[in-house]
Enzyme design. Structure first.
Site, PDB file in Angstrom:
ATOM      1  N   GLU A 119       0.825  -1.210   0.000  1.00  0.00           N
ATOM      2  CA  GLU A 119       0.000   0.000   0.000  1.00  0.00           C
ATOM      3  C   GLU A 119       0.859   1.260   0.000  1.00  0.00           C
ATOM      4  OE1 GLU A 119      -2.910  -0.036   3.167  1.00  0.00           O
ATOM      5  OE2 GLU A 119      -3.610  -2.047   2.631  1.00  0.00           O
ATOM      6  N   GLU A 186      -8.382   1.539  -4.553  1.00  0.00           N
ATOM      7  CA  GLU A 186      -9.423   1.230  -3.559  1.00  0.00           C
ATOM      8  C   GLU A 186     -10.141   2.502  -3.117  1.00  0.00           C
ATOM      9  OE1 GLU A 186      -8.418  -1.382  -0.311  1.00  0.00           O
ATOM     10  OE2 GLU A 186     -10.387  -1.076   0.619  1.00  0.00           O
TER      11      GLU A 186
HETATM   12  O1  KIV Z   1      -6.340  -7.157   1.783  1.00  0.00           O
HETATM   13  C1  KIV Z   1      -7.105  -7.169   0.808  1.00  0.00           C
HETATM   14  O2  KIV Z   1      -7.952  -8.052   0.650  1.00  0.00           O
HETATM   15  C2  KIV Z   1      -6.953  -6.100  -0.179  1.00  0.00           C
HETATM   16  C3  KIV Z   1      -8.016  -5.962  -1.221  1.00  0.00           C
HETATM   17  C4  KIV Z   1      -9.257  -5.502  -0.623  1.00  0.00           C
HETATM   18  C5  KIV Z   1      -7.578  -5.180  -2.375  1.00  0.00           C
HETATM   19  O3  KIV Z   1      -6.008  -5.369  -0.114  1.00  0.00           O
END
Ligand code: KIV
Length: 268
Positions: A119, A186
């Site tokens: 991220e 997201e």
């Molecule tokens: O952790 C997860 O499942 C994610 C998705 C929602 C993209 O990062």
């Protein structure tokens, strides 16, 4: 069955001449059983740190750690033979380039993951660059960042004003520039996500970011109706999984209590 790789995913956005672009389908999985069910149908399986919430009952993803993510990634790789498998780097596992390289390499050395996801936009570009430099395929993740939820005080949709829209566009561009192969968008306002998808060469995978992305991902326990603690607006429930399972369990209990299970045919 041909294994899906980065080139398969890129070609879906940029098909060979005469072919139409096709959307990428992605879903999370946390174990071999579900991964093997999803594998023949879905392009890309993410071992998301969302498992900390949907499987482990924690309030957010922050306490997921490397050993937990490795355990689940290994299990998913046992079940997924065709789909592209992405391991989510947990919170605190990529603070410095040295730490990120060490942990991403653990995913490659201890599991059969095809790529890692992390991220962050501009501020994580140097980390992405270092990983790519070591031969690790990276999936970026910009917009709403669940690992920052405590720091920013909640799950906040991104791109609602011009400044926020510009920032998420710049984040996506930096992630691409750093060498990421795909990027998850997201919680980005749909029109902004559509614009980012058009501007980026690499495919975008949306979650709560509208239909203009190059692909979509959902957390499997949300879309199969297995997790009911809360349901974000963007989730479409394709199966009432929890109710169906509970109906089956009620029949099982009734059969046990009525002396109908097991039958002579089910006995030795
Ligand atoms: O952790 C997860 O499942 C994610 C998705 C929602 C993209 O990062």
């Amino acid at each position: 069955m041909k294994k899906i790789n980065l080139s398969t995913l890129y070609t879906k956005k940029h098909p060979k001449e005469g072919n139409k672009a096709t959307k990428i389908s992605a879903i999370t999985a946390y174990d071999a059983l579900f991964a093997s069910i999803f594998d023949p149908i879905i392009d890309f399986i993410l071992v998301g740190d969302s498992l900390n919430m949907s499987f482990n009952g924690k309030p957010d993803t922050l306490s997921a750690h490397m050993d937990l993510m490795l355990y689940h990634t290994k299990a998913v790789c046992q079940g997924a033979k065709r789909a592209f498998v992405v391991a989510d780097m947990p919170y605190g596992s990529y603070n410095t380039t040295k730490q990120a390289v060490k942990n991403a390499m653990r995913f490659y050395q201890e599991s059969l993951a095809d790529a890692v996801k992390l991220e962050g936009g501009m501020q994580k570009a140097h980390i992405i660059k270092a990983l790519v430099g070591e031969g690790v395929a990276v999936i970026g993740h910009v917009g709403l960042l669940p690992q920052s939820v405590r720091g920013v005080g909640g799950y906040k949709i991104v791109g609602k004003n011009a400044q926020s829209a510009q920032k998420v566009l710049e984040d996506a561009l930096s992630v691409q520039e750093a060498g990421a192969s795909l990027v998850v968008l997201e919680g980005v306002v749909a029109s902004v996500a559509t614009e980012i998808s058009a501007k980026l060469d690499i495919p975008t995978i949306g979650i709560g970011s509208g239909a203009g992305c190059d692909g979509q991902i959902l957390v499997f326990s949300d879309m199969l109706g297995l997790f009911s603690a809360f349901k974000p607006k963007f989730v479409r429930t394709y199966l009432e999984g929890a109710s169906l399972i509970q109906e089956a369990l009620k029949r099982y209990v009734a059969d046990i209590q009525g002396g109908n299970f097991p039958s002579p045919e089910e006995s030795y």
